[in-house]
Structure formats: C-alpha cells, structure tokens
Write a protein that holds these residues in place. Structure first.
Motif, PDB file in Angstrom:
ATOM      1  N   TYR A  69      67.743  36.115 -52.182  1.00  0.00           N
ATOM      2  CA  TYR A  69      68.502  37.144 -52.897  1.00  0.00           C
ATOM      3  C   TYR A  69      67.795  38.499 -52.838  1.00  0.00           C
ATOM      4  O   TYR A  69      66.612  38.593 -52.546  1.00  0.00           O
ATOM      5  CB  TYR A  69      68.772  36.753 -54.353  1.00  0.00           C
ATOM      6  N   ARG A  70      68.610  39.521 -53.075  1.00  0.00           N
ATOM      7  CA  ARG A  70      68.116  40.898 -53.173  1.00  0.00           C
ATOM      8  C   ARG A  70      68.852  41.556 -54.347  1.00  0.00           C
ATOM      9  O   ARG A  70      69.885  41.064 -54.785  1.00  0.00           O
ATOM     10  CB  ARG A  70      68.437  41.685 -51.900  1.00  0.00           C
ATOM     11  N   GLU A  71      68.343  42.696 -54.798  1.00  0.00           N
ATOM     12  CA  GLU A  71      69.079  43.465 -55.802  1.00  0.00           C
ATOM     13  C   GLU A  71      70.327  44.034 -55.140  1.00  0.00           C
ATOM     14  O   GLU A  71      70.256  44.621 -54.060  1.00  0.00           O
ATOM     15  CB  GLU A  71      68.212  44.615 -56.337  1.00  0.00           C
ATOM     16  N   ARG A  72      71.465  43.854 -55.789  1.00  0.00           N
ATOM     17  CA  ARG A  72      72.722  44.263 -55.174  1.00  0.00           C
ATOM     18  C   ARG A  72      72.735  45.760 -54.857  1.00  0.00           C
ATOM     19  O   ARG A  72      73.199  46.186 -53.804  1.00  0.00           O
ATOM     20  CB  ARG A  72      73.890  43.934 -56.121  1.00  0.00           C
ATOM     21  N   THR A  73      72.177  46.565 -55.776  1.00  0.00           N
ATOM     22  CA  THR A  73      72.252  48.018 -55.600  1.00  0.00           C
ATOM     23  C   THR A  73      71.461  48.497 -54.378  1.00  0.00           C
ATOM     24  O   THR A  73      71.753  49.555 -53.833  1.00  0.00           O
ATOM     25  CB  THR A  73      71.712  48.749 -56.853  1.00  0.00           C
ATOM     26  N   ASP A  74      70.467  47.711 -53.931  1.00  0.00           N
ATOM     27  CA  ASP A  74      69.681  48.126 -52.762  1.00  0.00           C
ATOM     28  C   ASP A  74      70.539  48.197 -51.501  1.00  0.00           C
ATOM     29  O   ASP A  74      70.138  48.819 -50.518  1.00  0.00           O
ATOM     30  CB  ASP A  74      68.525  47.143 -52.506  1.00  0.00           C
ATOM     31  N   TYR A  75      71.686  47.539 -51.506  1.00  0.00           N
ATOM     32  CA  TYR A  75      72.522  47.481 -50.297  1.00  0.00           C
ATOM     33  C   TYR A  75      73.825  48.248 -50.430  1.00  0.00           C
ATOM     34  O   TYR A  75      74.663  48.210 -49.547  1.00  0.00           O
ATOM     35  CB  TYR A  75      72.758  46.010 -49.902  1.00  0.00           C
ATOM     36  N   LEU A  76      73.993  48.944 -51.575  1.00  0.00           N
ATOM     37  CA  LEU A  76      75.207  49.750 -51.750  1.00  0.00           C
ATOM     38  C   LEU A  76      74.855  51.216 -51.520  1.00  0.00           C
ATOM     39  O   LEU A  76      73.809  51.684 -51.982  1.00  0.00           O
ATOM     40  CB  LEU A  76      75.770  49.543 -53.165  1.00  0.00           C
ATOM     41  N   PRO A  77      75.699  51.949 -50.796  1.00  0.00           N
ATOM     42  CA  PRO A  77      75.374  53.350 -50.511  1.00  0.00           C
ATOM     43  C   PRO A  77      75.394  54.192 -51.790  1.00  0.00           C
ATOM     44  O   PRO A  77      76.114  53.893 -52.744  1.00  0.00           O
ATOM     45  CB  PRO A  77      76.486  53.786 -49.547  1.00  0.00           C
ATOM     46  N   ASP A  78      74.599  55.263 -51.801  1.00  0.00           N
ATOM     47  CA  ASP A  78      74.469  56.102 -52.995  1.00  0.00           C
ATOM     48  C   ASP A  78      75.760  56.835 -53.346  1.00  0.00           C
ATOM     49  O   ASP A  78      75.985  57.170 -54.499  1.00  0.00           O
ATOM     50  CB  ASP A  78      73.353  57.140 -52.776  1.00  0.00           C
ATOM     51  N   ASN A  79      76.599  57.102 -52.320  1.00  0.00           N
ATOM     52  CA  ASN A  79      77.807  57.891 -52.605  1.00  0.00           C
ATOM     53  C   ASN A  79      79.017  57.014 -52.977  1.00  0.00           C
ATOM     54  O   ASN A  79      80.150  57.449 -52.923  1.00  0.00           O
ATOM     55  CB  ASN A  79      78.145  58.808 -51.421  1.00  0.00           C
ATOM     56  N   VAL A  80      78.738  55.767 -53.351  1.00  0.00           N
ATOM     57  CA  VAL A  80      79.777  54.871 -53.856  1.00  0.00           C
ATOM     58  C   VAL A  80      79.450  54.548 -55.313  1.00  0.00           C
ATOM     59  O   VAL A  80      78.293  54.305 -55.646  1.00  0.00           O
ATOM     60  CB  VAL A  80      79.803  53.582 -52.993  1.00  0.00           C
ATOM     61  N   ASN A  81      80.460  54.577 -56.179  1.00  0.00           N
ATOM     62  CA  ASN A  81      80.201  54.227 -57.599  1.00  0.00           C
ATOM     63  C   ASN A  81      80.144  52.721 -57.735  1.00  0.00           C
ATOM     64  O   ASN A  81      81.065  52.028 -57.309  1.00  0.00           O
ATOM     65  CB  ASN A  81      81.350  54.708 -58.508  1.00  0.00           C
ATOM     66  N   TYR A  82      79.079  52.227 -58.354  1.00  0.00           N
ATOM     67  CA  TYR A  82      78.967  50.786 -58.593  1.00  0.00           C
ATOM     68  C   TYR A  82      79.180  50.520 -60.080  1.00  0.00           C
ATOM     69  O   TYR A  82      78.493  51.095 -60.920  1.00  0.00           O
ATOM     70  CB  TYR A  82      77.590  50.282 -58.140  1.00  0.00           C
ATOM     71  N   VAL A  83      80.135  49.660 -60.376  1.00  0.00           N
ATOM     72  CA  VAL A  83      80.418  49.285 -61.765  1.00  0.00           C
ATOM     73  C   VAL A  83      80.023  47.831 -61.952  1.00  0.00           C
ATOM     74  O   VAL A  83      80.636  46.945 -61.347  1.00  0.00           O
ATOM     75  CB  VAL A  83      81.923  49.461 -62.088  1.00  0.00           C
ATOM     76  N   GLN A  84      78.998  47.580 -62.734  1.00  0.00           N
ATOM     77  CA  GLN A  84      78.540  46.195 -62.921  1.00  0.00           C
ATOM     78  C   GLN A  84      79.194  45.591 -64.157  1.00  0.00           C
ATOM     79  O   GLN A  84      78.609  45.475 -65.228  1.00  0.00           O
ATOM     80  CB  GLN A  84      77.013  46.139 -63.030  1.00  0.00           C
ATOM     81  N   LYS A  85      80.459  45.200 -63.974  1.00  0.00           N
ATOM     82  CA  LYS A  85      81.212  44.592 -65.076  1.00  0.00           C
ATOM     83  C   LYS A  85      82.113  43.501 -64.527  1.00  0.00           C
ATOM     84  O   LYS A  85      82.479  43.527 -63.350  1.00  0.00           O
ATOM     85  CB  LYS A  85      82.080  45.651 -65.764  1.00  0.00           C
ATOM     86  N   ALA A  86      82.489  42.575 -65.392  1.00  0.00           N
ATOM     87  CA  ALA A  86      83.417  41.523 -64.989  1.00  0.00           C
ATOM     88  C   ALA A  86      84.842  42.081 -64.934  1.00  0.00           C
ATOM     89  O   ALA A  86      85.176  43.028 -65.647  1.00  0.00           O
ATOM     90  CB  ALA A  86      83.350  40.369 -65.983  1.00  0.00           C
TER      91      ALA A  86
END
Lengths: 418, 102
Positions: free
Chosen positions: A60-77
């Motif tokens: 496993y890796r931290e999910r945010t390490d693989y998401l681009p900075d210019n995309v909004n990440y919402v960590q919710k169900a």
C-alpha cells in the motif's frame, strides 16, 4: 466552471485523474475525485502477502501521493448517485453536482452471499485473499500450519483477476515444498467451471501443469453452503469437499452505492458500452475498471488500457464529437506458476490466450502462455511499473491499448458473436 | 467449425457451443438437447429464453444467480438440466460456455 467528478481513487480512478488533469482545460473544468479510504492498495500484492514474499508495507501507499495536485480530493464516503439530476450525495450530506461523472468504484468480495461462508470458521480456517485483512490473516495462519487438506475455491464468476486462484494454488505448492511439508498437504482446486483452464488452447497447452504439481481438480462445483461444524463445502447437488484450510474467492460484487442508486445489474455492476465505456443509461456517465459489466477481465491491466480509451472519449464527448469504439477487451496478465517462473497471457474480447512472444514478434523477451523466468521477473518488476508509470498515467513503451496480433500463434479466427 | 444440427449447418466451437447465438432457434435447441440426452419441454424453453436474454444484456451468469432470478429455482434447474446445469443449458440456449479468461 464545469465539474468532472470521479468516484473511487483505486487503480482506474487514479489513472483517470492523472490523464485528465494533463489533457483537460482546467480553466473551464474542475476535477474532483472521491474516495473514503486513505490507503491505495496494490492488489496484485495480496497474492504474495500470504506466502511472505511481500511484506505488509509493500502492498500500500498513501492515496494522496498518487493524485495530482490540481485535482480536488474528497476523502468521504459516498451515499448515493442521482444520475437523473446530475448529483452525488456524500455520507455527510454534502452534495456534489457534476456535468460529467466517471464511476470507478471497483468490485469487492461479498462472502455473505453464500450460507455459512462468513460463519464461525471465518478467519480461523476459512479465508479470502482478495482483501488486505484476509491476505494478512491467511499469512499468519500459513506460518503456523502443519498441513492437511487445503481447498482453494471459486464461488462464481466473474471475479477480479480470474487467474489469481490458480496462481495461489501454484504458489502454495512451491511454498509447502520449500517448508518441507509438501507431502503433508493435499491441494484441491474447486471451481464452478468445467476445469481450471477453460479456453481450448490454454487447456491443451497447460492441462499438464496441475497434474505435475499434484493439484487435484474438482470441477462443476456450485457451492450451496459452508458447513462450519464439519469443515466441508457442500454443492447444490449435494457433493461435498472436506477442508482443513479453505481459501475461498467469494462472490465478487460492485459497490453497495451502485445498488442503492439503482444503477447496477444483479451483481451491482454498471451496464456499460463495452467499446466506448459510456454508461448504457446516462450519456454523461462513464464507467471504468471493475465497476463495469463489460465482459473483459477485471484486472489492473484492463483498467490501464480502458483509461487510454476513456481519456480520448471524455475529450471527444466534451467537444461534441462521436465517441470512438476503441476498447477491445484487451488484458495482459502475468500468471505465477511457482519455483521462480511465470507465464504471460495477452488477449481480448475475441482472441483467447495463445502461445507466442511479447511484446516483440519473434523476439519476446516475454513468452506467452509458457512458463519462464523472465516472465517471473516481469511480474515482480511490475510493482514498480504500477506505482511509477501506470498510476501516474504514463503508457508502457511498446504496449498499446489495443491487443496486437503480431507475435501470436493464431491458427484461425474464431469469433464468438454474442 | 461447421456442424449440422437439426439438418441445418451451424458454426460451433470445439465443444459444440454455437459461435453465433443468432443462428439459434427451437429446432437447433432440440437438436443440441438430444445430444445432451434431454428432451425439451415448454418449461425448459422458459429457462433457455431467460438465459439468452441475460446473455444479450451482458449479465454474467452463475447457478446461484439463475436460482435468484424468479424464473427457476436451483433444485428445478438441476432437475431440468442434470449434472452441470449452467454449462448444459448454455449450450442448448446457443450462448457461450461459462468460462474464465484462460
């Protein structure tokens, strides 16, 4: 501003976020990706974890390490998708409006679908290896196991990575050999299909492997229940297989949110055009990876090839151009066979796995449908490729989204029209 | 390869499954069923038509899901198509054999 929303940041969702953030105009589009869990699992690693080939931190890796900075990440169900009004409601009540939606919510095991599977023996002598938890618990069990009847079992198709149960059987044979207890272990491979190999060419070329490795096949077994008390599995036509250790692949289903949103079939997979990846029912909804109902394998390589096609189609959809019917069902999978060897298979909707060389005709260096050590190194090296190339949206050199016929020993075209 | 079923030439694979489900009709079904030792009744055809409809819509088939369909329960499915009902019924319905990728 318009909104593109991606549901799920696993292999497929992460690849789409990386592709689209480079190719879409971010002056007029916001890209948002939703996933409730902070860890991104390298799921092929779940095969190796039980045998102590990989450690926990390898998968496993931290999910945010693989998401681009210019995309909004919402960590919710996610609570529900409302495709008629272009909205997604999150579990905390937040409403996300979209102009374009990509569903990448994957598939998961559903052991509750079979009576007794998640009963008193669950994670004692009955295990899955399709989850991190199951794979890790199975590793702990195997470390102390002294031998007996190991039953590797498939509940029903379709399943994620259809070759994984077979690879598990091969690796188990090797693992017990190395531990010096192979003579104390009986390995059974129980399948609802009519054999371990079901395609004609693979069946004729590889059938000998199982006998050589002392793996016993129990075909045509449709499980009705797990009898926890007597430690056996029972089929609908009253056949029984006793186990000391059951490694089962439960029913695989799409995410619960698909069912709740009324968007799935019986297994919560989303009806999807198998060549364009547009949803069958909503034109501004696209579906990728394990979440679709397309008759391709549910595998990371498939999601990778789909991502290239879908990226083009999203751009075409935005420009009002017709979609390209470019996805051909292409899959490319390593198959571990134990003792440091592996096979490679490369196929699509209409061409079954056949022998040959890959990726270069006449050269290789990988061999199709044949064991060798180069293939095994390829499989182990693939973890690096996954994190550093695939997830970041880079193509692998010389490997195209569409399956290539060059290098394959194709006797004649055998197309199934369905 | 070509096979003759019910006095008609049809394209089948090595295991006798039709390659084109559109070449299917009731006579073909009866012909294949005879090879499987089954005489088809209206009840069989209700199940076969359901399987063909599911295949057309792209739904993957399994014995458990056929049993939950409301068309036929699992016990009757086995009674209609004994020993391996899904692979037999699929062949008679003119749709591909349930298979894996390899």
């Amino acid at each position: 501003m318009k909104n593109l929303l991606i549901l799920g940041a696993g292999s497929a969702g992460t690849m789409m976020a990386n592709h689209l953030s480079k190719k879409m105009s971010l002056k007029s589009w916001n890209i948002t990706i939703v996933d409730q869990f902070d860890k991104h699992y390298y799921q092929p690693g779940f095969l190796f974890l039980p045998f102590d080939v990989y450690k926990e931190q390898d998968v496993y890796r931290e999910r945010t390490d693989y998401l681009p900075d210019n995309v909004n990440y919402v960590q919710k169900a996610i609570d529900i998708i409302k495709p008629e009004i272009n909205q997604v409601v999150l579990a905390d009540g937040t409403i996300l409006k979209y102009d374009l939606l990509i569903i990448a919510t994957g598939s998961q095991i559903a052991p509750g679908e079979v009576e007794g599977m998640q009963g008193s023996e669950w994670y004692k002598s009955v295990f899955d290896f399709y989850t991190f938890e199951g794979s890790r618990n199975l590793r702990d069990k195997l470390r102390g196991w002294k031998g007996g009847d190991m039953v590797i079992h498939i509940t029903e198709m379709p399943i994620k990575c259809p070759v994984a149960p077979l690879e598990f059987a091969f690796l188990a044979d090797w693992y017990f050999h190395e531990k010096g207890i192979r003579d104390k272990v009986n390995i059974y491979y129980v399948t609802p299909l009519d054999g371990a190999f079901t395609k004609p060419v693979a069946s004729s070329k590889l059938g000998h492997l199982l006998e050589e490795k002392g793996i016993n096949i129990v075909p045509d077994f449709a499980i009705a229940k797990v009898d926890n008390e007597n430690k056996k599995i029972v089929s609908w036509d009253d056949k029984e297989v006793a186990f000391d250790l059951l490694v089962t692949i439960p029913t695989n289903m799409g995410d619960d949110v698909i069912a709740k949103s009324g968007m799935g079939d019986d297994l919560n997979f989303v009806p999807t055009n198998k060549h364009t990846l547009q949803s069958s029912n909503f034109e501004n909804v696209f579906v990728i990876g394990d979440a679709t109902n397309v008759p391709a394998s549910k595998a990371g390589s498939v999601a990778h090839f789909q991502a290239e096609v879908l990226t083009d189609n999203i751009l075409r959809y935005i420009e009002g151009e017709p979609l390209k019917e470019d996805f051909d069902g292409h899959a490319n999978c390593f198959v571990e066979t134990g003792y440091g060897k592996a096979m490679l298979i490369d196929f699509n909707y209409t061409t079954q796995p056949v022998p040959g060389n890959f990726p270069f005709a006449g050269v290789g260096p990988m061999k199709l449908l044949k064991e060798n050590k180069v293939n095994h190194w390829g499989k182990l090296g693939f973890r690096w490729v996954y994190w550093n190339m695939l997830m970041k949206g880079y193509s692998i050199p010389f490997i195209t989204a569409q399956m290539q016929k060059a290098g394959k020993e194709l006797e004649e075209e055998k197309l199934e029209t369905v | 390869m070509e096979a003759v079923i019910a006095n008609r030439p049809v394209e089948v694979n090595e295991q006798g499954y039709l390659l084109d489900m559109n070449q299917w009709d009731k006579e073909i079904a009866r012909g294949i069923a005879l090879e499987e030792g089954i005489e088809l009744t209206d009840r069989h055809f209700e199940v076969l038509n359901y399987l063909r409809k599911e295949q057309e819509s792209g739904t993957a088939l399994s014995i458990r899901r056929v049993g939950k369909s409301g068309v036929v329960d699992i016990k009757e499915f086995y009674a209609l198509f004994p020993e391996g009902p899904l692979k037999k019924a699929s062949r008679i319905a003119g749709i591909p054999k349930p298979a894996s990728c390899i």
